[in-house]
Design a protein around this motif. Structure first.
Motif, PDB file in Angstrom:
ATOM      1  N   GLY A  52       0.816  -1.216   0.000  1.00  0.00           N
ATOM      2  CA  GLY A  52       0.000   0.000   0.000  1.00  0.00           C
ATOM      3  C   GLY A  52       0.843   1.255   0.000  1.00  0.00           C
ATOM      4  N   VAL A  53       0.206   2.349   0.399  1.00  0.00           N
ATOM      5  CA  VAL A  53       0.895   3.654   0.424  1.00  0.00           C
ATOM      6  C   VAL A  53       0.568   4.379   1.715  1.00  0.00           C
ATOM      7  CG1 VAL A  53       0.940   3.935  -2.093  1.00  0.00           C
ATOM      8  CG2 VAL A  53      -1.032   4.788  -0.791  1.00  0.00           C
ATOM      9  N   LYS A  54       1.462   5.321   2.073  1.00  0.00           N
ATOM     10  CA  LYS A  54       1.170   6.253   3.167  1.00  0.00           C
ATOM     11  C   LYS A  54       0.222   7.307   2.616  1.00  0.00           C
ATOM     12  CE  LYS A  54       4.220   7.942   5.855  1.00  0.00           C
ATOM     13  NZ  LYS A  54       5.383   8.815   6.099  1.00  0.00           N
ATOM     14  N   GLU A  55      -0.855   7.582   3.360  1.00  0.00           N
ATOM     15  CA  GLU A  55      -1.855   8.510   2.837  1.00  0.00           C
ATOM     16  C   GLU A  55      -1.328   9.936   2.707  1.00  0.00           C
ATOM     17  OE1 GLU A  55      -6.072   6.312   3.871  1.00  0.00           O
ATOM     18  OE2 GLU A  55      -5.587   8.167   4.936  1.00  0.00           O
ATOM     19  N   ASP A  56      -0.411  10.322   3.594  1.00  0.00           N
ATOM     20  CA  ASP A  56       0.046  11.709   3.563  1.00  0.00           C
ATOM     21  C   ASP A  56       1.057  11.991   2.455  1.00  0.00           C
ATOM     22  OD1 ASP A  56       1.966  10.161   4.778  1.00  0.00           O
ATOM     23  OD2 ASP A  56       2.378  11.544   6.430  1.00  0.00           O
ATOM     24  N   THR A  57       1.891  11.002   2.106  1.00  0.00           N
ATOM     25  CA  THR A  57       2.965  11.246   1.128  1.00  0.00           C
ATOM     26  C   THR A  57       2.859  10.399  -0.140  1.00  0.00           C
ATOM     27  OG1 THR A  57       4.419   9.552   2.054  1.00  0.00           O
ATOM     28  CG2 THR A  57       4.562  11.783   3.023  1.00  0.00           C
ATOM     29  N   GLY A  58       2.058   9.333  -0.095  1.00  0.00           N
ATOM     30  CA  GLY A  58       1.981   8.434  -1.244  1.00  0.00           C
ATOM     31  C   GLY A  58       3.139   7.462  -1.334  1.00  0.00           C
ATOM     32  N   ALA A  59       4.038   7.488  -0.337  1.00  0.00           N
ATOM     33  CA  ALA A  59       5.191   6.578  -0.327  1.00  0.00           C
ATOM     34  C   ALA A  59       4.726   5.132  -0.177  1.00  0.00           C
ATOM     35  CB  ALA A  59       6.137   6.945   0.813  1.00  0.00           C
ATOM     36  N   HIS A  60       5.396   4.221  -0.891  1.00  0.00           N
ATOM     37  CA  HIS A  60       5.011   2.804  -0.860  1.00  0.00           C
ATOM     38  C   HIS A  60       5.405   2.155   0.476  1.00  0.00           C
ATOM     39  CE1 HIS A  60       3.686   2.396  -5.027  1.00  0.00           C
ATOM     40  NE2 HIS A  60       4.629   3.298  -5.309  1.00  0.00           N
ATOM     41  N   VAL A  61       4.528   1.298   0.983  1.00  0.00           N
ATOM     42  CA  VAL A  61       4.804   0.536   2.207  1.00  0.00           C
ATOM     43  C   VAL A  61       4.392  -0.919   2.003  1.00  0.00           C
ATOM     44  CG1 VAL A  61       4.589   2.450   3.859  1.00  0.00           C
ATOM     45  CG2 VAL A  61       2.556   1.151   3.207  1.00  0.00           C
ATOM     46  N   GLU A  62       5.054  -1.793   2.750  1.00  0.00           N
ATOM     47  CA  GLU A  62       4.694  -3.212   2.769  1.00  0.00           C
ATOM     48  C   GLU A  62       4.396  -3.599   4.204  1.00  0.00           C
ATOM     49  OE1 GLU A  62       6.942  -7.495   2.311  1.00  0.00           O
ATOM     50  OE2 GLU A  62       7.456  -5.929   0.843  1.00  0.00           O
ATOM     51  N   VAL A  63       3.248  -4.241   4.421  1.00  0.00           N
ATOM     52  CA  VAL A  63       2.829  -4.649   5.768  1.00  0.00           C
ATOM     53  C   VAL A  63       2.660  -6.166   5.788  1.00  0.00           C
ATOM     54  CG1 VAL A  63       0.969  -4.536   7.479  1.00  0.00           C
ATOM     55  CG2 VAL A  63       1.698  -2.459   6.297  1.00  0.00           C
ATOM     56  N   LEU A  64       3.299  -6.826   6.742  1.00  0.00           N
ATOM     57  CA  LEU A  64       3.135  -8.266   6.943  1.00  0.00           C
ATOM     58  C   LEU A  64       2.361  -8.488   8.239  1.00  0.00           C
ATOM     59  CD1 LEU A  64       6.605  -9.747   5.976  1.00  0.00           C
ATOM     60  CD2 LEU A  64       4.426 -10.413   4.993  1.00  0.00           C
ATOM     61  N   LEU A  65       1.221  -9.169   8.142  1.00  0.00           N
ATOM     62  CA  LEU A  65       0.417  -9.471   9.325  1.00  0.00           C
ATOM     63  C   LEU A  65       1.072 -10.613  10.093  1.00  0.00           C
ATOM     64  CD1 LEU A  65      -3.109  -9.475   7.616  1.00  0.00           C
ATOM     65  CD2 LEU A  65      -1.944  -7.554   8.718  1.00  0.00           C
ATOM     66  N   LEU A  66       1.372 -10.371  11.350  1.00  0.00           N
ATOM     67  CA  LEU A  66       2.044 -11.398  12.159  1.00  0.00           C
ATOM     68  C   LEU A  66       1.085 -12.085  13.128  1.00  0.00           C
ATOM     69  CD1 LEU A  66       5.373  -9.547  13.082  1.00  0.00           C
ATOM     70  CD2 LEU A  66       4.965 -11.139  11.205  1.00  0.00           C
TER      71      LEU A  66
END
Length: 343
Positions: free
Chosen positions: A72-86
């Motif tokens: 996904g992305v950070k809503e404020d900057t549009g920077a890409h992020v990856e989240v792993l559910l643990l």
């Protein structure tokens, strides 16, 4: 006793790391290792039936891998992020691994699938993991199935064409961030043949965490801290396992996760008790197995806790010699690789 991490090293050519699952699950190769003598022989996995006897009990981990990788992305900057559910903490709050973590401080909002799923970072917890609360319309499992990807191990670089190939055919209870990969070799037909031979199947659940891929960093193995994983054993499964032991049959665990589950749930007399809990059991040479008699397992990473576990069962020298033989014979290693039966 000092056990050194380097004692469990073996040389593994990069090209032997399997990147894709075989078309036919049961067509993997099978190396059979006699834990007493160290003798090895080479087979095809479906021939495992020939090594099982009436009165044996196969213990299988029926956890189901969730598509836990969200891009996904950070809503404020549009920077890409990856989240792993643990790990699910409560209804819509998850403990996660976020990359890049530094930019995702508490209060930050994330967006996935053009806003189909939103999330707020709540706090930073141990090991830099983030607690995140998710917001969505509809059913969580359906949203996750639509947006999430299978969290394949870091050594697999190919994209998985079919999500189901990173699930066992008997996967039932969702909660794992990684598959119990020894079970990937079984087909429904093969399990039927095994039962027809008089072998019972006992299903247990251990939700596999990403800690299973965490390297051992300390040279003294005993200084390594094992990750915690949730397990559950039903009354029916406990009785099947205990009944097998009473009758003199063998308890054969499919995978190190099934092994860790039954060994965690057993008392000093080797009686398995139904129930649930979290286990941090660390099995290495010197460990006395209370329940397990034999093990079906894949080929593991050098210097990993999993190589230490199989060495506890068959002896370090026997295991490393078998691994060297597997390398010579060009066996496929790790999650989508070939298999080993330690008997």
């Amino acid at each position: 006793m000092i056990l050194k991490k380097s004692d469990f090293y073996f040389d593994l050519p990069q090209e032997l790391i399997a990147q894709d699952p075989l078309e036919d699950r049961s067509a993997s190769r099978l190396l059979v290792l006699d834990k007493e003598t160290g003798a090895v022989s080479h087979h095809v996995f479906r021939e495992i039936v020939d090594y099982l006897k009436a009165g044996d009990c196969l213990v299988l981990n029926n956890t189901k891998v969730i598509p836990a990788r969200l891009l996904g992305v950070k809503e404020d900057t549009g920077a890409h992020v990856e989240v792993l559910l643990l790990k699910r903490r409560e209804a819509d709050v998850w403990e996660t691994l976020v990359k890049p973590g530094k930019k995702c401080r508490p209060g930050v909002f994330l967006s996935f699938g053009d806003g189909l799923l939103r999330a707020q970072v709540l706090e930073t917890v141990e090991e830099g993991n983030r607690l995140i609360r998710f917001e969505y319309q509809g059913i969580w499992e359906e949203v996750l199935d639509r947006l999430g990807e299978m969290p394949l191990p870091p050594y697999i670089t190919h994209k998985l064409k079919d999500k189901n190939r990173y699930q066992t055919v008997y996967a039932r209870y969702e909660g794992s961030a990684a598959a119990p990969t020894a079970g990937l070799h079984f087909t429904g037909e093969l399990l039927e043949r095994i039962q027809e031979k008089g072998v019972s199947l006992a299903y247990v659940t251990l939700h596999v965490g990403l800690g299973t891929f965490r390297p051992v960093k300390e040279e003294n193995v005993l200084d390594h801290h094992m990750h915690s994983e949730y397990y559950q054993i039903s009354e029916e499964a406990a009785e099947k396992i205990n009944g097998t032991k009473r009758a003199g049959g063998r308890v054969i665990c499919v995978g190190t996760t099934s092994c860790r589950t039954v060994e965690s749930a057993a008392d000093e007399k080797g009686i398995v008790h139904a129930g649930s809990g979290n286990t941090e059991i660390f099995i290495y040479p010197g460990y006395h197995f209370k329940v397990l008699d034999a093990l079906i397992t894949n080929f593991h990473l050098p210097e990993s806790t999993l190589v230490m576990l199989v060495s506890a069962l068959a002896g370090r020298e026997n295991v490393l010699a078998a691994y060297r033989e597997a390398v010579r014979e060009r066996y496929r290693f790790f999650s989508f690789g070939d298999c080993m039966f330690i008997r």
